[in-house]
Design a protein around this motif. Structure first.
Motif, PDB file in Angstrom:
ATOM      1  N   GLU A 196      41.130  17.848  96.465  1.00 48.68           N
ATOM      2  CA  GLU A 196      39.637  17.430  96.759  1.00 48.68           C
ATOM      3  C   GLU A 196      39.427  17.537  98.030  1.00 48.68           C
ATOM      4  N   LEU A 197      40.480  17.874  99.053  1.00 45.51           N
ATOM      5  CA  LEU A 197      40.425  18.039 100.414  1.00 45.51           C
ATOM      6  C   LEU A 197      40.618  19.575 100.984  1.00 45.51           C
ATOM      7  N   GLY A 198      39.898  19.757 101.955  1.00 44.99           N
ATOM      8  CA  GLY A 198      39.836  21.187 102.321  1.00 44.99           C
ATOM      9  C   GLY A 198      38.983  22.109 101.580  1.00 44.99           C
ATOM     10  N   GLY A 199      39.205  23.387 101.245  1.00 46.32           N
ATOM     11  CA  GLY A 199      38.385  24.283 100.787  1.00 46.32           C
ATOM     12  C   GLY A 199      38.536  25.712 100.702  1.00 46.32           C
ATOM     13  N   THR A 200      37.781  26.598 100.567  1.00 49.81           N
ATOM     14  CA  THR A 200      37.850  27.982 100.780  1.00 49.81           C
ATOM     15  C   THR A 200      37.527  28.577 102.277  1.00 49.81           C
ATOM     16  N   LEU A 201      38.050  29.383 102.900  1.00 47.93           N
ATOM     17  CA  LEU A 201      37.537  29.991 104.206  1.00 47.93           C
ATOM     18  C   LEU A 201      37.303  31.586 103.763  1.00 47.93           C
ATOM     19  N   GLU A 202      35.932  31.765 103.627  1.00 49.90           N
ATOM     20  CA  GLU A 202      35.467  33.092 103.384  1.00 49.90           C
ATOM     21  C   GLU A 202      34.940  33.852 104.512  1.00 49.90           C
ATOM     22  N   VAL A 203      35.275  35.103 104.650  1.00 50.37           N
ATOM     23  CA  VAL A 203      35.059  35.741 105.845  1.00 50.37           C
ATOM     24  C   VAL A 203      34.773  37.347 105.330  1.00 50.37           C
ATOM     25  N   GLY A 204      33.509  37.413 105.994  1.00 49.02           N
ATOM     26  CA  GLY A 204      33.001  39.003 105.698  1.00 49.02           C
ATOM     27  C   GLY A 204      32.022  39.414 106.663  1.00 49.02           C
ATOM     28  N   ALA A 205      31.476  40.364 106.596  1.00 48.68           N
ATOM     29  CA  ALA A 205      31.983  41.545 105.711  1.00 48.68           C
ATOM     30  C   ALA A 205      33.132  42.429 106.068  1.00 48.68           C
ATOM     31  N   VAL A 206      33.888  42.390 105.101  1.00 48.67           N
ATOM     32  CA  VAL A 206      35.005  43.426 105.036  1.00 48.67           C
ATOM     33  C   VAL A 206      35.165  44.246 103.640  1.00 48.67           C
ATOM     34  N   PRO A 207      35.461  45.275 103.898  1.00 51.24           N
ATOM     35  CA  PRO A 207      35.606  46.201 102.184  1.00 51.24           C
ATOM     36  C   PRO A 207      36.933  45.752 101.845  1.00 51.24           C
ATOM     37  N   GLN A 208      36.840  45.836 100.607  1.00 51.49           N
ATOM     38  CA  GLN A 208      38.071  45.324  99.830  1.00 51.49           C
ATOM     39  C   GLN A 208      39.272  46.377 100.031  1.00 51.49           C
ATOM     40  N   GLY A 209      40.458  45.681 100.294  1.00 49.98           N
ATOM     41  CA  GLY A 209      41.759  46.632 100.679  1.00 49.98           C
ATOM     42  C   GLY A 209      41.809  47.170 102.199  1.00 49.98           C
ATOM     43  N   VAL A 210      41.046  46.403 103.017  1.00 45.81           N
ATOM     44  CA  VAL A 210      40.811  46.862 104.307  1.00 45.81           C
ATOM     45  C   VAL A 210      41.086  45.604 105.028  1.00 45.81           C
ATOM     46  N   LEU A 211      41.759  45.826 106.350  1.00 47.69           N
ATOM     47  CA  LEU A 211      41.813  44.774 107.293  1.00 47.69           C
ATOM     48  C   LEU A 211      40.984  44.986 108.529  1.00 47.69           C
ATOM     49  N   ASP A 212      40.098  44.136 108.920  1.00 50.31           N
ATOM     50  CA  ASP A 212      39.194  44.202 110.189  1.00 50.31           C
ATOM     51  C   ASP A 212      39.748  43.284 111.051  1.00 50.31           C
ATOM     52  N   ALA A 213      40.324  43.801 112.450  1.00 53.32           N
ATOM     53  CA  ALA A 213      40.953  42.954 113.166  1.00 53.32           C
ATOM     54  C   ALA A 213      40.303  41.692 113.817  1.00 53.32           C
TER      55      ALA A 213
END
Length: 294
Positions: free
Chosen positions: A159-176
């Motif tokens: 129950e502590l913490g959560g999800t860190l969601e970051v975007g926009a970035v395409p699937q299968g791609v790294l964004d520095a």
């Protein structure tokens, strides 16, 4: 609340979301980056087979496999169902306790910037969110209106913490840039836990804005379930911006606008998320709440 003793940083719950995958690999190579004096930190690659071949999942979405009845069901034999049970056992193995706090790293094709999705409405999560937004004013805080207990999601194991969601970035791609921002927020969360354990976490000075999910909407479809309209250009990439009654929401292939017919203003997120086409979700609706700490 007692001190937090263990933190799990999870990446690769979806095998085509590279930010979390490569962050976990980096933390594995350099554990000193996530080491803190008052708690243990583990880094975990959640779905290694999917990560290996760069797909979201092998059989089914791993991030929909963590309902308690499924974890205890011996007849569920898909790769992800088995992997969910392994993760559950792994997290349960030490002193029969799950990690005190989970950070599940995800990326999205939607223009959501940095978003922290609370695992629950636990006071510590609100305190942590306020701490993070004081350091990163552009970070958005998202909460589900549904109870987290017996949720499908990996983050529900604690129950502590959560999800860190970051975007926009395409699937299968790294964004520095987004990779670096995600790493900074992860380290800030660890610093926040350390400060909490030492009794030095600063109190929130500013009101905390929380977006609460209230539902999702599908694309217009015909009787064969084929999509009949796209996200309207006026709405594309405008996650967390107000959508008012009468605003354009979809555009048909013939160029006709489909308007939002709700009665109140909402704030859409996960707009045009690539992975949600198969789930029948064009966007999720949220309501905005300002929380003032006392």
């Amino acid at each position: 609340m007692n001190q937090i003793k263990r933190v799990a940083i999870v990446g690769g719950t979806h095998g085509n979301e590279l930010t979390g995958i490569y962050l976990v690999k980096k933390f594995d190579r350099a554990p000193e980056l996530i080491g803190r004096s008052t708690f243990e930190t583990i880094a975990l690659l959640a779905n290694p087979k999917a990560c290996e071949i760069g797909t979201r999942y092998i059989d089914i979405d791993l991030n929909r496999c963590f309902r308690k009845q499924d974890l205890e069901n011996p007849h569920l034999s898909s790769y992800e169902a088995q992997r969910a049970k392994e993760i559950y056992r792994l997290f349960s193995s030490k002193n029969t306790h799950l990690p005190n706090l989970i950070i599940d790293l995800h990326s999205t094709t939607s223009n959501m910037g940095l978003t922290f999705i609370l695992a629950s409405h636990h006071p510590f999560n609100l305190q942590l969110a306020a701490y993070l937004t004081s350091v990163y004013p552009h970070l958005k805080v998202l909460a589900s209106t549904t109870n987290n207990h017996d949720s499908l999601l990996l983050r529900s194991l604690s129950e502590l913490g959560g999800t860190l969601e970051v975007g926009a970035v395409p699937q299968g791609v790294l964004d520095a840039s987004l990779f670096q921002q995600t790493e900074q927020v992860v380290c800030q969360i660890l610093d926040g836990v350390e400060a909490y354990n030492q009794g030095t976490m600063p109190a929130a000075k500013n009101p905390l804005t929380i977006y609460h999910t209230i539902g999702a909407i599908d694309y217009p479809r015909n009787e064969n379930r084929e999509i009949q309209a796209m996200i309207h250009p006026h709405l594309q990439s405008r996650d967390y911006e107000a959508l008012n009654p009468g605003d354009p929401m979809f555009l048909t292939f013939d160029g006709e606008s489909v308007l939002y017919e709700g009665k109140s203003t909402v704030y859409p997120i996960f707009i045009n998320e690539a992975a949600y086409y198969e789930k029948g979700i064009a966007m999720c609706f949220t309501q905005k709440q300002i929380v003032v700490s006392h």
